[in-house]
Design a protein around this motif. Sequence first.
Motif, PDB file in Angstrom:
ATOM      1  N   GLN A  73      27.552  50.943  54.421  1.00 10.14           N
ATOM      2  CA  GLN A  73      27.291  50.775  53.275  1.00 10.14           C
ATOM      3  C   GLN A  73      28.798  50.361  52.579  1.00 10.14           C
ATOM      4  N   LEU A  74      29.903  51.277  51.941  1.00  5.11           N
ATOM      5  CA  LEU A  74      30.913  50.409  52.016  1.00  5.11           C
ATOM      6  C   LEU A  74      30.899  48.992  52.039  1.00  5.11           C
ATOM      7  N   SER A  75      31.084  47.701  52.850  1.00  2.00           N
ATOM      8  CA  SER A  75      30.291  46.558  53.374  1.00  2.00           C
ATOM      9  C   SER A  75      29.988  45.789  52.306  1.00  2.00           C
ATOM     10  N   GLU A  76      28.488  46.629  51.582  1.00  5.63           N
ATOM     11  CA  GLU A  76      28.151  46.389  50.465  1.00  5.63           C
ATOM     12  C   GLU A  76      28.306  46.639  49.338  1.00  5.63           C
ATOM     13  N   ILE A  77      30.123  46.640  49.564  1.00  9.69           N
ATOM     14  CA  ILE A  77      29.876  47.062  48.008  1.00  9.69           C
ATOM     15  C   ILE A  77      31.471  46.552  47.234  1.00  9.69           C
ATOM     16  N   SER A  78      31.118  45.740  46.351  1.00 12.15           N
ATOM     17  CA  SER A  78      32.130  45.684  45.270  1.00 12.15           C
ATOM     18  C   SER A  78      32.560  45.429  44.334  1.00 12.15           C
ATOM     19  N   ASP A  79      33.949  45.761  43.938  1.00  8.24           N
ATOM     20  CA  ASP A  79      34.077  46.367  42.418  1.00  8.24           C
ATOM     21  C   ASP A  79      33.209  47.199  42.229  1.00  8.24           C
ATOM     22  N   LYS A 102      41.755  47.491  51.260  1.00  3.85           N
ATOM     23  CA  LYS A 102      41.171  46.149  51.545  1.00  3.85           C
ATOM     24  C   LYS A 102      39.990  46.042  50.831  1.00  3.85           C
ATOM     25  N   THR A 103      39.845  46.993  50.051  1.00  2.15           N
ATOM     26  CA  THR A 103      37.946  46.805  48.812  1.00  2.15           C
ATOM     27  C   THR A 103      38.868  46.251  48.020  1.00  2.15           C
ATOM     28  N   ASP A 104      38.236  45.954  46.892  1.00  2.00           N
ATOM     29  CA  ASP A 104      38.364  46.677  45.128  1.00  2.00           C
ATOM     30  C   ASP A 104      38.076  47.388  44.097  1.00  2.00           C
ATOM     31  N   ASN A 105      37.439  48.552  44.825  1.00  2.00           N
ATOM     32  CA  ASN A 105      36.867  49.493  43.905  1.00  2.00           C
ATOM     33  C   ASN A 105      37.172  50.839  43.562  1.00  2.00           C
ATOM     34  N   TYR A 106      37.757  51.164  42.912  1.00  2.00           N
ATOM     35  CA  TYR A 106      38.010  52.896  42.558  1.00  2.00           C
ATOM     36  C   TYR A 106      37.017  54.139  43.671  1.00  2.00           C
ATOM     37  N   TYR A 107      38.131  55.058  44.188  1.00  2.00           N
ATOM     38  CA  TYR A 107      36.573  55.871  44.930  1.00  2.00           C
ATOM     39  C   TYR A 107      37.581  57.021  43.488  1.00  2.00           C
ATOM     40  N   VAL A 108      36.514  58.075  44.153  1.00  2.00           N
ATOM     41  CA  VAL A 108      36.249  59.257  43.222  1.00  2.00           C
ATOM     42  C   VAL A 108      35.670  60.230  44.602  1.00  2.00           C
ATOM     43  N   GLU A 267      45.877  45.485  40.141  1.00  2.00           N
ATOM     44  CA  GLU A 267      44.535  45.607  40.366  1.00  2.00           C
ATOM     45  C   GLU A 267      44.840  46.307  41.902  1.00  2.00           C
ATOM     46  N   SER A 268      43.623  46.871  42.379  1.00  2.00           N
ATOM     47  CA  SER A 268      43.473  47.980  43.662  1.00  2.00           C
ATOM     48  C   SER A 268      43.421  47.300  44.988  1.00  2.00           C
ATOM     49  N   ARG A 269      42.835  46.456  45.088  1.00  2.00           N
ATOM     50  CA  ARG A 269      42.852  45.284  46.472  1.00  2.00           C
ATOM     51  C   ARG A 269      44.150  44.623  46.407  1.00  2.00           C
ATOM     52  N   GLU A 270      45.021  44.499  45.601  1.00  4.95           N
ATOM     53  CA  GLU A 270      46.655  44.240  46.022  1.00  4.95           C
ATOM     54  C   GLU A 270      46.894  45.238  46.180  1.00  4.95           C
ATOM     55  N   TYR A 271      47.292  46.103  45.430  1.00  6.64           N
ATOM     56  CA  TYR A 271      47.866  47.422  45.885  1.00  6.64           C
ATOM     57  C   TYR A 271      47.505  48.547  45.260  1.00  6.64           C
TER      58      TYR A 271
END
Length: 342
Positions: A73-79, A102-108, A267-271
Amino acid sequence: MKGKHKIVVSTKRLKYEFELHRNLTIIRGDSATGKTTLVDMIRDHINNPSGTPVELVCDKTCYVLEGNLWKAQLSEISDGIVFIDEGNEFIKTEEFAGTIQKTDNYYVIVTRESLPALPYSAEEIYGIRTSGKYGTLKQSYHEFYRIYGTDTCTNPVKPEMVLTEDSNSGYQFFSHICQANGLKCESMNGKSNVFHYINEHKDQKILVIADGAAFGSEIDRVLKLIRENETAALYLPESFEWLILKSGVLKNNQIDQILDEPAEYIESREYFSWERFFTSVLIENTRDSYLAYAKKKLNEAYLGGTVEDAILRQMEKIELGWKKELTDILHGEDCEINHFHI
């Protein structure tokens, strides 16, 4: 993804309104406080946006991640903004931590347990409470509140022992200060060892200095222990590198702007952790200068003189035995750095 993102989730009866500041947000609390209800409402809107009474307003797409197929599921999610309810055991694993890094998402993440594999900030741990904001209206308004925030400063902290989270430049700096002032200083070689040391040395006046940007998984048990032990204190700047940047020794307007609104630059993907970002900023802005910074070995330019004094001045209400005129400056000032002091 970077920046702050406001989310409003509502029906005619319920409304949640909150703002995310970082890539990792933890929601805690006992049963019946509305945590699972929030995730359920978001799931309902995602699955049937036109046929549900739930309204969802956000500048980013929201998702709910769950079950054994979470990785697919996560592999299909971006930004996007990804919500995870408690009960999903994968949030505790190193695999999950490595994957979302390795993703550019925010997580709650809704959880009552600590998650040591994830570098989340003590400042981004929230509870949910019901507010009377809507008065006699039937709608119940739910707001997030920080569980751990900046305590009010009272008396100065005067430790006999200073503990640092790791053995890098931060430890080298405070070890130098302590040695010059007849204090002990030890490295814990990892945040998980802080609790055990304090528990075994309850008779000592201990000051723990750790990176607030990633201390969230330890804050509950460490702070509880400190509250039971009136001789201990916990100081949580974002990181040692943040402390240097905040001291003003670089005299850089752009850095001042970054420190005022870090979420707009990270930037969350980078840091994955804000600590990494502040380290990168410090290294880049001191490159080829007399203050050239390295994480593993501290440049001696930071030890002594006006540079050392400027860094210590940021540690309001904490006295490590340095020049008395510096502590005199601090008396009566408000606290701006996140620290817990008993």
